[in-house]
Design a protein around this motif. Structure first.
Motif, short mmCIF file in Angstrom:
data_model
loop_
_atom_site.label_atom_id
_atom_site.label_comp_id
_atom_site.label_asym_id
_atom_site.label_seq_id
_atom_site.Cartn_x
_atom_site.Cartn_y
_atom_site.Cartn_z
N VAL A 163 -135.37 -18.38 -30.45
CA VAL A 163 -134.02 -17.81 -30.36
C VAL A 163 -133.39 -18.20 -29.02
N CYS A 164 -134.16 -18.03 -27.92
CA CYS A 164 -133.63 -18.34 -26.60
C CYS A 164 -133.44 -19.85 -26.42
N ALA A 165 -134.35 -20.66 -26.97
CA ALA A 165 -134.21 -22.11 -26.86
C ALA A 165 -132.92 -22.56 -27.56
N LEU A 166 -132.64 -21.97 -28.72
CA LEU A 166 -131.41 -22.33 -29.44
C LEU A 166 -130.17 -21.90 -28.67
N ILE A 167 -130.24 -20.72 -28.04
CA ILE A 167 -129.10 -20.27 -27.24
C ILE A 167 -128.86 -21.25 -26.09
N GLY A 168 -129.95 -21.70 -25.45
CA GLY A 168 -129.83 -22.70 -24.39
C GLY A 168 -129.19 -23.98 -24.90
N MET A 169 -129.61 -24.43 -26.08
CA MET A 169 -129.05 -25.65 -26.67
C MET A 169 -127.56 -25.49 -26.96
N ALA A 243 -129.93 -9.44 -35.26
CA ALA A 243 -129.39 -9.99 -34.00
C ALA A 243 -130.06 -11.34 -33.70
N PHE A 244 -131.39 -11.38 -33.84
CA PHE A 244 -132.11 -12.65 -33.64
C PHE A 244 -131.54 -13.74 -34.55
#
Lengths: 264, 314
Positions: A163-169, A243-244
């Motif tokens: 989830v966080c990696a995708l947000i970073g992308m 949310a995720f």
């Protein structure tokens, strides 16, 4: 499409910074959790009788999912995820990439899939190791994976990484500047939840609980801990999973669609 | 692979039609129309900031034109889902990630276009980087990066090749090698488009020239035709009696400028000047012809369109 997946996989592992970052952050996150267990054993005598009474499961399971370890995992995932996109822009490699593959959205879709898979594996490895090792250290005061809520907590921690990696992308694809991207994604993950940390208004509580860090907190709570944490507008399990899912979907869509018409 | 002419359409032709790119109020490329043909090396020339790189990026679909079209083989480049087998390009040797090895960089690009991995070894040998294949690109010199960029362009064995300033950073041996490579690629019937801001680099490489200045087409012709545009040949004559010779040359309609004992003559060939001096019994100390240089022709042609000129306020 399989060729693009393979190409993105080559790009990911051929940068030493990627796998060194994954390895170091994994070891640090696991070490933090194991250390928390050792600290509990060492400090046991000084805990109040009430703490000792609820230690299993409220505190023991928390040792597997400490906040600092979650912070390390989120920071590593969002930064490394962002670098997979923004690294291409800042170096200029994106022009070489898109001249070789003019179907830009396919490239980004392949990147999203590879990064998601890699971080799901990473998150699963870290959260499983942290749970097993921290509970093993606690010995009789630890819980097993069969304990109600334990498997959900491990799964939520595993999913937190992609989830966080995708947000970073997604942030990287929209901003395309390294330092600004890292600051923005970090602020989004860690600063915004703090700004929204109020239970006065329902909508603020909903926004707060929709942040990835809040959703992770809720999903790693056991029933016993939830009973202690009575608040107004309590967050729900299904809401936290949703949310995720929404964050991942929005970030993936932003990553894939933002590249189509852009001049490079 | 089909090269050259077939079914009425020319496979490797790059066609620009009224190609225009504006950034706000700045016009980088203005109504550029020209055709780049296969089987020859086409030099794409212009001073710094003339719009060369912008044009090449529009050909490769990296930049969207404000107006007009750029097609390769009759189609916009972005109509292809994979590009390396259609057009090979070196746009900027710096468009790489320094942390990756040369080999891994090429592996990823080859894989994305379904090019067998063995081809990576071939192109690395071809550009002379096989011994540096495992090294990180970050440690490469500019010349090595240019070679790596050329390797990327060759990877898909394409019918059309585009190179933006490929000579930058190459050593003399590298320059010679690249010239030979371009000649060979054109000889195989491919379209080779090479940009440069230095005429001297094109003199021994290109068959055809497309010259632009401030985003507009200045010339689109063969190298020979371009050469003929340039300054007429001038002859330098040194003599102890300049006044007498100048008068005799002027009588034959030559244009003469004198400085001390040295005359600069245009409009007459050295042979005729020697004959006149002999007839007039005037002694000559020097008689030198200055051939028209491509450099001079280029400077003359683009003089009005140089974007950044030193030592002069515009």
């Amino acid at each position: 499409m399989t060729d693009l997946l393979a190409a993105e996989w080559i790009k990911l592992w051929s940068l030493r910074s990627t796998w060194l970052g994954l390895l170091c952050s994994a070891l640090i996150a696991i070490a933090i959790c194991v250390n928390a267990s050792f600290a509990d054993l060492a400090n046991w005598a000084s805990y109040s009788p009430m703490t000792q009474e609820v230690f299993v499961p409220v505190w023991s399971i928390r040792d597997a999912f400490t906040d600092p370890a979650g912070l390390v995992l989120m920071l590593a995932a969002s930064s490394i995820g962002a670098i997979t996109v923004v690294g291409e822009y800042s170096s200029g490699l994106i022009r070489t990439t898109f001249a070789a593959v003019p179907a830009r959205r396919q490239v980004m879709a392949a990147k999203v899939m590879v990064v998601t898979a890699v971080f799901l594996a990473y998150g699963t490895a870290v959260s499983a190791a942290a749970f097993v090792l921290s509970q093993a250290v606690l010995g009789g005061k630890g819980v097993s994976i069969g304990y109600p809520g334990a498997i959900r907590a491990v799964a939520a921690s595993a999913v937190l990484a992609p989830v966080c990696a995708l947000i970073g992308m997604g942030v990287g694809a929209l901003i395309r500047h390294t330092a600004t991207t890292i600051v923005t994604s970090t602020a989004l993950l860690f600063l915004v939840p703090r700004l929204l940390d109020s239970r006065r208004y329902h909508w603020v509580a909903v926004l707060h609980d929709a942040m990835p860090a809040s959703a992770w907190d809720r999903l790693t709570e056991t029933a016993a801990e939830t009973a202690v944490n009575m608040t107004r507008f309590p967050p729900t399990i299904s809401g936290s999973w949703a949310a995720f899912a929404l964050w991942s979907l929005a970030a993936a869509v932003a990553t894939v669609l933002s590249v189509h018409r852009r001049d490079l | 692979m089909r090269r050259g002419r077939g079914n009425g359409t020319v496979v490797g032709v790059i066609q620009l039609h009224e190609l225009t790119k504006r950034y706000g109020r700045t016009t980088a490329v203005n109504g550029l129309t020209c055709t780049v043909r296969p089987g020859q090396v086409t030099g794409f020339l212009g001073p710094n900031g003339a719009g060369k790189s912008t044009t090449l990026r529009m050909i490769l679909g990296l930049t969207e034109p404000t107006g007009g079209t750029a097609t390769v083989g009759g189609h916009p480049f972005r109509a292809h889902a994979r590009g390396l087998r259609h057009v090979g390009a070196l746009l900027d040797a710096g468009d790489v990630q320094g942390g990756r090895s040369a080999r891994a960089h090429l592996w990823a690009l080859a894989r994305s276009n379904r090019i067998p991995r063995a081809r990576v070894g071939e192109v690395l040998r071809e550009v002379g980087l096989d011994s540096a294949a495992r090294r990180r690109i970050g440690g490469f010199s500019l010349g090595m990066r240019q070679r790596l960029g050329i390797a990327v362009a060759l990877l898909g064995d394409p019918a059309v090749l585009v190179f933006d300033e490929p000579f930058n950073g190459l050593d003399p041996e590298g320059v010679l090698w690249v010239r030979g490579l371009f000649r060979r690629l054109a000889g195989e019937g491919r379209t080779v488009l090479v940009s440069s801001h230095l005429m001297s680099e094109m003199a021994n490489t290109a068959d055809h020239l497309v010259v632009i200045g401030r985003g507009e087409l200045i010339a689109d012709e063969s190298l020979a035709a371009f050469e003929a545009r340039g300054s007429h040949p001038s002859v330098t004559v040194r003599t102890p009696s300049p006044a007498g010779l100048a008068a005799a040359l002027a009588a034959e309609h030559a244009v003469v400028t004198a400085q001390d004992q040295t005359l600069t003559v245009t409009g007459l060939r050295a042979q005729r000047i020697g004959e006149i001096a002999f007839e007039q019994r005037i002694m000559l100390h020097e008689l030198t012809t200055h051939a028209p240089s491509l450099e001079a022709a280029f400077m003359e042609l683009t003089a009005g369109s140089v974007e950044y000129q030193a030592g002069e306020t515009r």
